[in-house]
Design an enzyme around this catalytic site. Structure first.
Site, PDB file in Angstrom:
ATOM      1  CG  HIS A   1     -15.866  14.863 -27.652  1.00 24.10           C
ATOM      2  ND1 HIS A   1     -15.870  15.552 -26.680  1.00 24.10           N
ATOM      3  CD2 HIS A   1     -14.642  13.726 -27.834  1.00 24.10           C
ATOM      4  CE1 HIS A   1     -14.428  15.323 -25.871  1.00 24.10           C
ATOM      5  NE2 HIS A   1     -13.989  14.317 -26.575  1.00 24.10           N
TER       6      HIS A   1
ATOM      7  CB  ALA B   1      -0.123  13.096 -23.437  1.00 23.08           C
TER       8      ALA B   1
ATOM      9  CE  LYS C   1      -2.798  10.439 -24.815  1.00 23.24           C
ATOM     10  NZ  LYS C   1      -3.740  10.637 -23.488  1.00 23.24           N
TER      11      LYS C   1
ATOM     12  CE1 TYR D   1      -4.582   1.722   0.694  1.00 26.70           C
ATOM     13  CE2 TYR D   1      -2.723   3.310   1.335  1.00 26.70           C
ATOM     14  CZ  TYR D   1      -4.131   3.234   0.780  1.00 26.70           C
ATOM     15  OH  TYR D   1      -4.948   3.966   0.872  1.00 26.70           O
TER      16      TYR D   1
HETATM   17  N1  F0G Z   1      -3.199  15.750 -22.162  1.00 24.92           N
HETATM   18  C1  F0G Z   1      -3.152  15.406 -23.087  1.00 24.92           C
HETATM   19  C2  F0G Z   1      -2.508  16.155 -25.103  1.00 24.92           C
HETATM   20  C3  F0G Z   1      -4.119  14.209 -23.849  1.00 24.92           C
HETATM   21  O1  F0G Z   1      -3.940  13.871 -26.188  1.00 24.92           O
HETATM   22  C4  F0G Z   1      -4.856  13.668 -23.534  1.00 24.92           C
HETATM   23  C5  F0G Z   1      -5.523  12.321 -23.889  1.00 24.92           C
HETATM   24  C6  F0G Z   1      -4.984  14.034 -21.670  1.00 24.92           C
HETATM   25  C7  F0G Z   1      -3.815  15.060 -22.168  1.00 24.92           C
HETATM   26  C8  F0G Z   1      -5.687  13.642 -20.504  1.00 24.92           C
HETATM   27  O2  F0G Z   1      -5.059  12.440 -20.832  1.00 24.92           O
HETATM   28  O3  F0G Z   1      -6.617  10.739 -21.412  1.00 24.92           O
HETATM   29  O4  F0G Z   1      -5.206   9.949 -19.878  1.00 24.92           O
HETATM   30  O5  F0G Z   1      -7.016  10.925 -19.280  1.00 24.92           O
HETATM   31  N2  F0G Z   1      -5.660  12.596 -24.811  1.00 24.92           N
HETATM   32  C9  F0G Z   1      -6.708  10.585 -25.944  1.00 24.92           C
HETATM   33  C10 F0G Z   1      -6.842  11.433 -27.110  1.00 24.92           C
HETATM   34  C11 F0G Z   1      -7.781  10.568 -24.995  1.00 24.92           C
HETATM   35  O6  F0G Z   1      -7.285  10.482 -27.936  1.00 24.92           O
HETATM   36  O7  F0G Z   1      -6.091  12.124 -27.809  1.00 24.92           O
HETATM   37  P1  F0G Z   1      -6.170  11.058 -20.441  1.00 24.92           P
END
Ligand code: F0G
Length: 448
Positions: free
Chosen positions: A438, A205, A246, A60
Site C-alpha cells: 500500500h 502504540a 503515537k 554514545y
Molecule cells: N503498531 C501499530 C498498532 C501501529 O499503528 C503502527 C504504526 C506500528 C505498530 C508501527 O509503528 O510506524 O513507528 O514503525 N502505525 C502508523 C499508522 C504507521 O498510520 O497507523 P511505526
C-alpha cells in the site's frame, strides 16, 4: 508549533493525484489541505518536550537521556529492561529477529500491517483472533478491539508451544478502528498465555488511549488515574513493542521493553546490528528526552480527554450527515465504512481507496485506505485478500488541528456522501511491491 496550510483548486488536485498514481502516500504534503493520513509522528510536541530536547545527552553509551527514558519506562510502564529503536517496526524487527522462526504462529487481535509484515517476512503466520463483533461497524459495544478467548484458546491448543513465540495484543486495536481492549480481556489473555507458558506481547502504540477508554467505559476503573490503569495493564504483560510516534507524542522513536532480563539480553545483538548500541538504539539523546517527557504527558487525563473527545466530535458531525463509520468512534481516528458509502464500486476496484481519492479531490483532505490494498496478497496463493471491512481511516494528529478543521473534513465527506450514487468506478493496480504494497502501490482508473 504553528504551520501554514494551503488551499488548492479541484483542477490542481485532479492533476496531482493523477501524477501520484492515485496513491495518496505519493502526494506532496504541500498539496494537502488537512492531513489525516496518520496520527504517527504528526503530533505537536509540547513546550516541555522542546525544552527537554535542548538537554539531550548525545554520549554514545550510558547517556543521561537513556537513563531518563529508562526511568520513565520503569515508572510509567513498569518494565525493567528496554532497547530503544527508531520506531515501532524497528522494535518489532529487533524482537522478532530473536524469537520468530519460519513455521511459527503468532495469534493476536488484528496485527498492524508492519507487525504482520515482520511475521510473514520470516515465514511465520499472524493469526487474527479478534472478536467477530469488530466486523459489524454498526454495533456499538465498548471494547470492540478485544481478542476472542475461544479463538485464542483453540490456537494455543492446536499449535505446539514451541511454535508460538508470543501472543500479540494490540492496544488500541488500530486495524479494527482504534477500538480499545478491556482490562478484563487483557487479564484473561494474560492468564491463558501463562497457562500455556507463552509470552504476552503488547503492541502498545496507543496504550494511553486504551487506558482512557478503560477508565471511562469499564466498571471498577472510573476512580483510578490513567497512570494507575497503565501500570495495571502492563503488570499483565511480558513484552511491549512501542511506536512512540503515537501515544508518546514524538515525531520519531520507539522501543521494545521486557520483563525478562534473559530475553532483553538475547535481543541486544539485533539492536546493535540494526539500530545502534543498546543505550541509544535508533534514537539520539535529545529524542530519548522528548520521548520520556511525552510518556508522562501522554498519560495525563486532561490531555487524553481533549484528544479522544475531539475524535468523538468528528464522529458526531458525521452522524448528523448519516455518514457510516466504525462505531463507536475510536481513540485516534474515525474509520468510515466505505463499503456502505460506495455501494456500486466493486471490491476488485478497491472501494476504500476510491473513497479516499474522492475525499481528496473534494477538499484536499488526505485519509488512508484500510482495505484490500492494505490487506496485501495471500503469501501462499498470491491472491488478493479481501478483508471483512473496507474502511477509510481519518487519523487525527495529536494537538494539531482545531475542531474547525475537522468540521471542514466532515462537510467534505458529506458532499462526497451526497453524490455517492454517481461514483461507480474504482481503480486497478498497475504496479505493486510483494509485501506492504500500500505504501508504494501505483494505480489507474479502472477501464470499463
Ligand atoms: N503498531 C501499530 C498498532 C501501529 O499503528 C503502527 C504504526 C506500528 C505498530 C508501527 O509503528 O510506524 O513507528 O514503525 N502505525 C502508523 C499508522 C504507521 O498510520 O497507523 P511505526
Amino acid at each position: 508549533m504553528v504551520e501554514a496550510i494551503r488551499k488548492s483548486t479541484r483542477e490542481e488536485r485532479e492533476r496531482w493525484i493523477k501524477e501520484a498514481k492515485y496513491n495518496l502516500f505519493n502526494l506532496k504534503s504541500d498539496h494537502v489541505f488537512i492531513d489525516l493520513l496518520t496520527d504517527s509522528g504528526t503530533g505537536a510536541m509540547s513546550d516541555r518536550q522542546w525544552a527537554s530536547l535542548v538537554l539531550g545527552d548525545e554520549s554514545y553509551a550510558g547517556a543521561r537521556s537513556y537513563h531518563a527514558l529508562r526511568e520513565a519506562i520503569r515508572e510509567i510502564l513498569g518494565f525493567e529492561h528496554f532497547l530503544p529503536a527508531h520506531q515501532g517496526r524497528a522494535a518489532e524487527n529487533v524482537l522478532y529477529s530473536a524469537i520468530v522462526r519460519a513455521g511459527d504462529v503468532l495469534p493476536g487481535n488484528s496485527h498492524f500491517d508492519t507487525t504482520k509484515g515482520h511475521i510473514e517476512f520470516r515465514g511465520a503466520t499472524a493469526l487474527d483472533c479478534t472478536i467477530d463483533e469488530a466486523a459489524d461497524t454498526r454495533l456499538e459495544i465498548p471494547f470492540k478491539g478485544n481478542i476472542d478467548l475461544d479463538k485464542l484458546e483453540a490456537a494455543l491448543e492446536r499449535y505446539p508451544r514451541e511454535k508460538i513465540p508470543a501472543v500479540v495484543l494490540t492496544v488500541t486495536n488500530n486495524t479494527a478502528g482504534g477500538q480499545p481492549v478491556s482490562m478484563e480481556n487483557i487479564r484473561q489473555v494474560s492468564a491463558l498465555c501463562r497457562r500455556h507458558g507463552i509470552p504476552l506481547q503488547v503492541d502498545g502504540a496507543r496504550f494511553a488511549e486504551n487506558a482512557y477508554f478503560i477508565k471511562t467505559r469499564e466498571k471498577g476503573h472510573e476512580n483510578k488515574t490513567i497512570k494507575e490503569i497503565v501500570k495495571e495493564m502492563f503488570s499483565l504483560v511480558d513484552i511491549m513493542t512501542m511506536s512512540a510516534k503515537k501515544d508518546a507524542i514524538v515525531n520519531m522513536g520507539g522501543f521494545v521493553a521486557f520483563k525478562s532480563e534473559e530475553l532483553w539480553k538475547k535481543c541486544q545483538m539485533y539492536c546493535i546490528m540494526n539500530e545502534g548500541f543498546i543505550t541509544y538504539g535508533g534514537m539520539s539523546g535529545r529524542d530519548m528526552n522528548a520521548l520520556a517527557t511525552g510518556l508522562d504527558e501522554g498519560t495525563e487525563l486532561d490531555y487524553l480527554e481533549s484528544r479522544v473527545r475531539q475524535v468523538a466530535r468528528l464522529g458526531a458531525r458525521l452522524d448528523e450527515f448519516g455518514v457510516p463509520y466504525q462505531r463507536p468512534a475510536g481513540g485516534h481516528a474515525i474509520f468510515v465504512d466505505a463499503a456502505r458509502v460506495l455501494e456500486h464500486v466493486p471490491r476488485e476496484e478497491f472501494i476504500a481507496q476510491t473513497l479516499a481519492i474522492e475525499l481528496y479531490l473534494e477538499a484536499g483532505v488526505r485519509g488512508v485506505e484500510i482495505g484490500a490494498i492494505l490487506a496485501d496478497r495471500d503469501p501462499v496463493t498470491r491472491d488478493n485478500r479481501y478483508p471483512a471491512l473496507e474502511l477509510l481511516r481519518l487519523a487525527i494528529p495529536r494537538r494539531v488541528y482545531t475542531d474547525n478543521h475537522l468540521d471542514v473534513v466532515a462537510v467534505a465527506l458529506k458532499n462526497v456522501f451526497d453524490r455517492r450514487e454517481s461514483i461507480t468506478r474504482g481503480y486497478t493496480i498497475t504496479r505493486e511491491a510483494p509485501i506492504m504494497r500500500h505504501f508504494t502501490v501505483e494505480l489507474d482508473v479502472a477501464a470499463r
